[in-house]
Design a protein around this motif. Structure first.
Motif, PDB file in Angstrom:
ATOM      1  N   ALA A 175      11.541  -4.265  -1.327  1.00 45.32           N
ATOM      2  CA  ALA A 175      12.565  -3.284  -0.965  1.00 45.32           C
ATOM      3  C   ALA A 175      12.677  -2.196  -2.018  1.00 45.32           C
ATOM      4  CB  ALA A 175      13.906  -3.983  -0.769  1.00 45.32           C
ATOM      5  N   TYR A 176      12.545  -2.543  -3.283  1.00 45.45           N
ATOM      6  CA  TYR A 176      12.634  -1.552  -4.358  1.00 45.45           C
ATOM      7  C   TYR A 176      11.473  -0.571  -4.286  1.00 45.45           C
ATOM      8  CZ  TYR A 176      16.501  -3.879  -6.719  1.00 45.45           C
ATOM      9  OH  TYR A 176      17.732  -4.381  -7.029  1.00 45.45           O
ATOM     10  N   LEU A 177      10.281  -1.087  -3.995  1.00 51.92           N
ATOM     11  CA  LEU A 177       9.119  -0.208  -3.899  1.00 51.92           C
ATOM     12  C   LEU A 177       9.202   0.707  -2.676  1.00 51.92           C
ATOM     13  CD1 LEU A 177       6.339  -2.777  -4.835  1.00 51.92           C
ATOM     14  CD2 LEU A 177       7.068  -0.832  -6.223  1.00 51.92           C
ATOM     15  N   ASP A 178       9.879   0.252  -1.636  1.00 54.33           N
ATOM     16  CA  ASP A 178       9.973   1.028  -0.393  1.00 54.33           C
ATOM     17  C   ASP A 178      11.054   2.098  -0.440  1.00 54.33           C
ATOM     18  OD1 ASP A 178       7.990  -0.599   0.674  1.00 54.33           O
ATOM     19  OD2 ASP A 178       9.408  -1.910   1.728  1.00 54.33           O
ATOM     20  N   GLN A 179      12.175   1.787  -1.077  1.00 54.64           N
ATOM     21  CA  GLN A 179      13.370   2.616  -0.942  1.00 54.64           C
ATOM     22  C   GLN A 179      13.240   4.013  -1.540  1.00 54.64           C
ATOM     23  OE1 GLN A 179      16.413   0.135  -2.634  1.00 54.64           O
ATOM     24  NE2 GLN A 179      16.585  -1.145  -0.791  1.00 54.64           N
ATOM     25  N   GLY A 180      12.453   4.170  -2.569  1.00 58.64           N
ATOM     26  CA  GLY A 180      12.385   5.471  -3.229  1.00 58.64           C
ATOM     27  C   GLY A 180      11.344   6.422  -2.670  1.00 58.64           C
ATOM     28  N   LEU A 181      10.553   5.971  -1.703  1.00 60.21           N
ATOM     29  CA  LEU A 181       9.504   6.819  -1.148  1.00 60.21           C
ATOM     30  C   LEU A 181      10.121   7.982  -0.379  1.00 60.21           C
ATOM     31  CD1 LEU A 181       7.118   4.031   0.204  1.00 60.21           C
ATOM     32  CD2 LEU A 181       6.820   5.375  -1.891  1.00 60.21           C
ATOM     33  N   THR A 182       9.587   9.165  -0.577  1.00 60.84           N
ATOM     34  CA  THR A 182      10.124  10.338   0.099  1.00 60.84           C
ATOM     35  C   THR A 182       9.643  10.382   1.543  1.00 60.84           C
ATOM     36  OG1 THR A 182       8.258  11.734  -0.571  1.00 60.84           O
ATOM     37  CG2 THR A 182      10.165  11.639  -2.061  1.00 60.84           C
ATOM     38  N   GLU A 183      10.457  10.972   2.419  1.00 59.80           N
ATOM     39  CA  GLU A 183      10.048  11.120   3.812  1.00 59.80           C
ATOM     40  C   GLU A 183       8.951  12.175   3.939  1.00 59.80           C
ATOM     41  OE1 GLU A 183      13.215  11.754   6.522  1.00 59.80           O
ATOM     42  OE2 GLU A 183      14.378  10.011   5.862  1.00 59.80           O
ATOM     43  N   ARG A 184       9.082  13.239   3.152  1.00 60.29           N
ATOM     44  CA  ARG A 184       8.097  14.319   3.184  1.00 60.29           C
ATOM     45  C   ARG A 184       7.032  14.097   2.115  1.00 60.29           C
ATOM     46  NH1 ARG A 184       9.272  18.723   1.377  1.00 60.29           N
ATOM     47  NH2 ARG A 184       7.777  20.002   2.504  1.00 60.29           N
ATOM     48  N   ARG A 185       5.809  14.461   2.451  1.00 59.38           N
ATOM     49  CA  ARG A 185       4.732  14.398   1.471  1.00 59.38           C
ATOM     50  C   ARG A 185       4.790  15.645   0.583  1.00 59.38           C
ATOM     51  NH1 ARG A 185       1.922  12.255   6.189  1.00 59.38           N
ATOM     52  NH2 ARG A 185       1.144  10.168   5.710  1.00 59.38           N
ATOM     53  N   MET A 186       4.535  15.464  -0.695  1.00 60.12           N
ATOM     54  CA  MET A 186       4.541  16.604  -1.613  1.00 60.12           C
ATOM     55  C   MET A 186       3.286  17.447  -1.426  1.00 60.12           C
ATOM     56  SD  MET A 186       5.024  16.799  -5.739  1.00 60.12           S
ATOM     57  CE  MET A 186       6.794  16.913  -5.594  1.00 60.12           C
ATOM     58  N   THR A 187       3.445  18.767  -1.415  1.00 55.10           N
ATOM     59  CA  THR A 187       2.305  19.667  -1.269  1.00 55.10           C
ATOM     60  C   THR A 187       1.833  20.161  -2.631  1.00 55.10           C
ATOM     61  OG1 THR A 187       3.567  21.729  -1.126  1.00 55.10           O
ATOM     62  CG2 THR A 187       3.322  20.439   0.916  1.00 55.10           C
ATOM     63  N   VAL A 188       0.635  20.686  -2.641  1.00 55.60           N
ATOM     64  CA  VAL A 188       0.071  21.249  -3.870  1.00 55.60           C
ATOM     65  C   VAL A 188       0.931  22.416  -4.351  1.00 55.60           C
ATOM     66  CG1 VAL A 188      -1.930  22.459  -4.842  1.00 55.60           C
ATOM     67  CG2 VAL A 188      -2.269  20.498  -3.313  1.00 55.60           C
ATOM     68  N   ALA A 189       1.358  23.264  -3.426  1.00 60.61           N
ATOM     69  CA  ALA A 189       2.172  24.426  -3.798  1.00 60.61           C
ATOM     70  C   ALA A 189       3.508  24.001  -4.397  1.00 60.61           C
ATOM     71  CB  ALA A 189       2.399  25.313  -2.581  1.00 60.61           C
ATOM     72  N   GLU A 190       4.124  22.959  -3.857  1.00 61.84           N
ATOM     73  CA  GLU A 190       5.400  22.476  -4.391  1.00 61.84           C
ATOM     74  C   GLU A 190       5.227  21.964  -5.816  1.00 61.84           C
ATOM     75  OE1 GLU A 190       7.721  20.939  -0.368  1.00 61.84           O
ATOM     76  OE2 GLU A 190       6.247  19.642  -1.340  1.00 61.84           O
ATOM     77  N   TYR A 191       4.126  21.302  -6.062  1.00 56.84           N
ATOM     78  CA  TYR A 191       3.921  20.726  -7.397  1.00 56.84           C
ATOM     79  C   TYR A 191       3.592  21.801  -8.438  1.00 56.84           C
ATOM     80  CZ  TYR A 191       2.386  17.571 -11.063  1.00 56.84           C
ATOM     81  OH  TYR A 191       2.265  16.908 -12.255  1.00 56.84           O
ATOM     82  N   VAL A 201       0.881  -1.162   0.000  1.00 62.15           N
ATOM     83  CA  VAL A 201       0.000   0.000   0.000  1.00 62.15           C
ATOM     84  C   VAL A 201       0.921   1.215   0.000  1.00 62.15           C
ATOM     85  CG1 VAL A 201      -1.687   1.342   1.297  1.00 62.15           C
ATOM     86  CG2 VAL A 201      -1.919  -1.147   1.150  1.00 62.15           C
ATOM     87  N   ILE A 202       0.765   2.067  -0.993  1.00 65.35           N
ATOM     88  CA  ILE A 202       1.677   3.195  -1.199  1.00 65.35           C
ATOM     89  C   ILE A 202       0.908   4.501  -1.107  1.00 65.35           C
ATOM     90  CG2 ILE A 202       3.260   4.292  -2.853  1.00 65.35           C
ATOM     91  CD1 ILE A 202       3.849   1.513  -3.980  1.00 65.35           C
ATOM     92  N   ASP A 203       1.504   5.472  -0.443  1.00 60.56           N
ATOM     93  CA  ASP A 203       0.941   6.813  -0.337  1.00 60.56           C
ATOM     94  C   ASP A 203       1.436   7.631  -1.523  1.00 60.56           C
ATOM     95  OD1 ASP A 203       0.301   9.450   0.254  1.00 60.56           O
ATOM     96  OD2 ASP A 203       0.960   9.368   2.334  1.00 60.56           O
ATOM     97  N   ALA A 204       0.516   8.084  -2.358  1.00 58.46           N
ATOM     98  CA  ALA A 204       0.894   8.814  -3.577  1.00 58.46           C
ATOM     99  C   ALA A 204       1.729  10.048  -3.279  1.00 58.46           C
ATOM    100  CB  ALA A 204      -0.367   9.217  -4.351  1.00 58.46           C
ATOM    101  N   SER A 205       1.480  10.693  -2.146  1.00 54.35           N
ATOM    102  CA  SER A 205       2.198  11.932  -1.838  1.00 54.35           C
ATOM    103  C   SER A 205       3.669  11.700  -1.559  1.00 54.35           C
ATOM    104  CB  SER A 205       1.558  12.638  -0.639  1.00 54.35           C
ATOM    105  OG  SER A 205       1.721  11.894   0.552  1.00 54.35           O
ATOM    106  N   ARG A 206       4.087  10.446  -1.446  1.00 50.38           N
ATOM    107  CA  ARG A 206       5.502  10.112  -1.266  1.00 50.38           C
ATOM    108  C   ARG A 206       6.144   9.628  -2.559  1.00 50.38           C
ATOM    109  NH1 ARG A 206       6.389  10.522   4.122  1.00 50.38           N
ATOM    110  NH2 ARG A 206       4.640  10.103   5.552  1.00 50.38           N
ATOM    111  N   HIS A 247      -0.366  24.457   0.965  1.00 50.60           N
ATOM    112  CA  HIS A 247       0.918  24.118   1.576  1.00 50.60           C
ATOM    113  C   HIS A 247       0.863  22.772   2.307  1.00 50.60           C
ATOM    114  CE1 HIS A 247       2.395  28.003   0.423  1.00 50.60           C
ATOM    115  NE2 HIS A 247       1.367  28.581   1.007  1.00 50.60           N
ATOM    116  N   GLU A 248      -0.044  21.933   1.860  1.00 54.97           N
ATOM    117  CA  GLU A 248      -0.164  20.555   2.324  1.00 54.97           C
ATOM    118  C   GLU A 248      -0.591  19.712   1.120  1.00 54.97           C
ATOM    119  OE1 GLU A 248      -3.486  19.885   5.018  1.00 54.97           O
ATOM    120  OE2 GLU A 248      -4.544  21.614   4.180  1.00 54.97           O
TER     121      GLU A 248
END
Length: 309
Positions: A183-199, A153-158, A225-226
């Protein structure tokens, strides 16, 4: 968009068919990762009309519950990879989680894959499918056919998507053990969630927006900003009698508006040039049902990286 470039990976090896394709979010993500999409299948004509406007390859209106006919048709493409997202309404947390006929399409998907026998399969669905009987049956079908299974189960924001949207992915691979791709699916996930403003950067001209909630027990006013809440098919104006929720990020006023249909498609990480057709409600439905493109690309890149390593 980042595209994996590896001259040792032949185009033929990446020949891919998308079953239950919808309007093409999964296809586009895999295509951006370097997979060669040969064809798409779905029984939702509106979605396939949109699909055909945006892709050059074949898109078939097809009843995939007819397993024998589906296998015969898909085998003509001789795919090495099958991807897809069987309809998920009967697993959705928004409903009563009662498995009905559409849940059987998850099993049909697995049986088609087992019969066509590609090297790799990637299935996407809502995360609540993990509790379903149909998923257990589908996994057994694939295991019996010689596939090693990895689920996450993957969080899209990561994964580069400005949206808190959890999705289930199942990778079935011949010649691999269970959880080999984990492990491959886990390793690239970002620690921070991407915000609308960042995108969006300077493209978004609002700081707060209204997203109609499933219930007024939930908040409805968000900050850019979230990460966005999960994009749903409902996109209504702010009710005249709306009462601020304690968790809302702002009061209702001139600084708050609903997001446009295009902005919502961008939050699903479709590119600006992607063409959606139909009425506004139909377009909103198509967008909400789609797999976020960059999430699909993330999974595709991780699967490819381990497959060819």
């Amino acid at each position: 968009m980042k595209i994996i470039s590896n001259m040792s990976v032949s185009k033929q090896l990446l020949n891919t068919v998308d079953l239950f394709s919808g309007c093409g979010g999964l296809s586009l993500g895999f295509q951006n990762a370097g997979f060669n999409i040969l064809a798409a299948y779905d029984n939702w004509r509106l979605a396939l009309d949109v699909y055909q406007r945006n892709f050059d390859h074949n898109a078939h209106v097809f009843d995939l519950s007819d397993i024998q006919a589906s296998v015969e048709h898909v085998k003509e493409y001789n795919p090495n990879v099958i991807i897809g997202g069987p309809p998920c309404q009967d697993f959705s947390i928004a409903g009563k989680r009662i498995e009905k006929d559409r849940a059987n399409l998850t099993v049909a998907f697995a049986e088609i894959v087992a019969s066509v026998s590609p090297d790799i399969m990637v299935m996407e669905n809502v995360y609540s499918i993990e509790r379903s009987k149909s998923l257990g049956i589908a996994k057994s079908v694939l295991s019996d056919a010689g596939y090693g299974l990895t689920s996450r189960v993957i969080d899209a924001s990561r994964t580069g998507v400005p949206q808190m949207r959890k999705r289930f992915f199942l990778v079935a691979a011949k010649g691999f053990k269970d959880d080999d791709f984990g492990a491959y699916l886990d390793q690239g996930l970002t620690e921070r969630r991407m915000t609308v403003a960042e995108y969006f950067g300077d493209e978004i001209e609002v700081e707060f927006y209204y997203a109609h909630p499933r219930s007024y027990k939930r908040r409805a006013i968000f900050s850019v900003h979230e990460p966005s809440a999960t994009i749903r098919r409902v996109n209504r104006p702010i009710p005249a009698n709306y009462v601020r929720h304690p968790a809302d990020k702002a009061d209702v006023g001139d600084c708050v508006r609903v997001l446009t249909t295009e902005e919502r498609s961008r939050i699903q990480t479709f590119p600006k040039e992607f063409i959606f057709e139909g009425s506004m409600s139909q377009r909103e439905h198509l967008i909400a049902n789609a797999v976020p493109v960059k999430m699909a690309q993330y999974v595709a890149e991780k699967v490819l990286a381990h497959w060819i390593s």
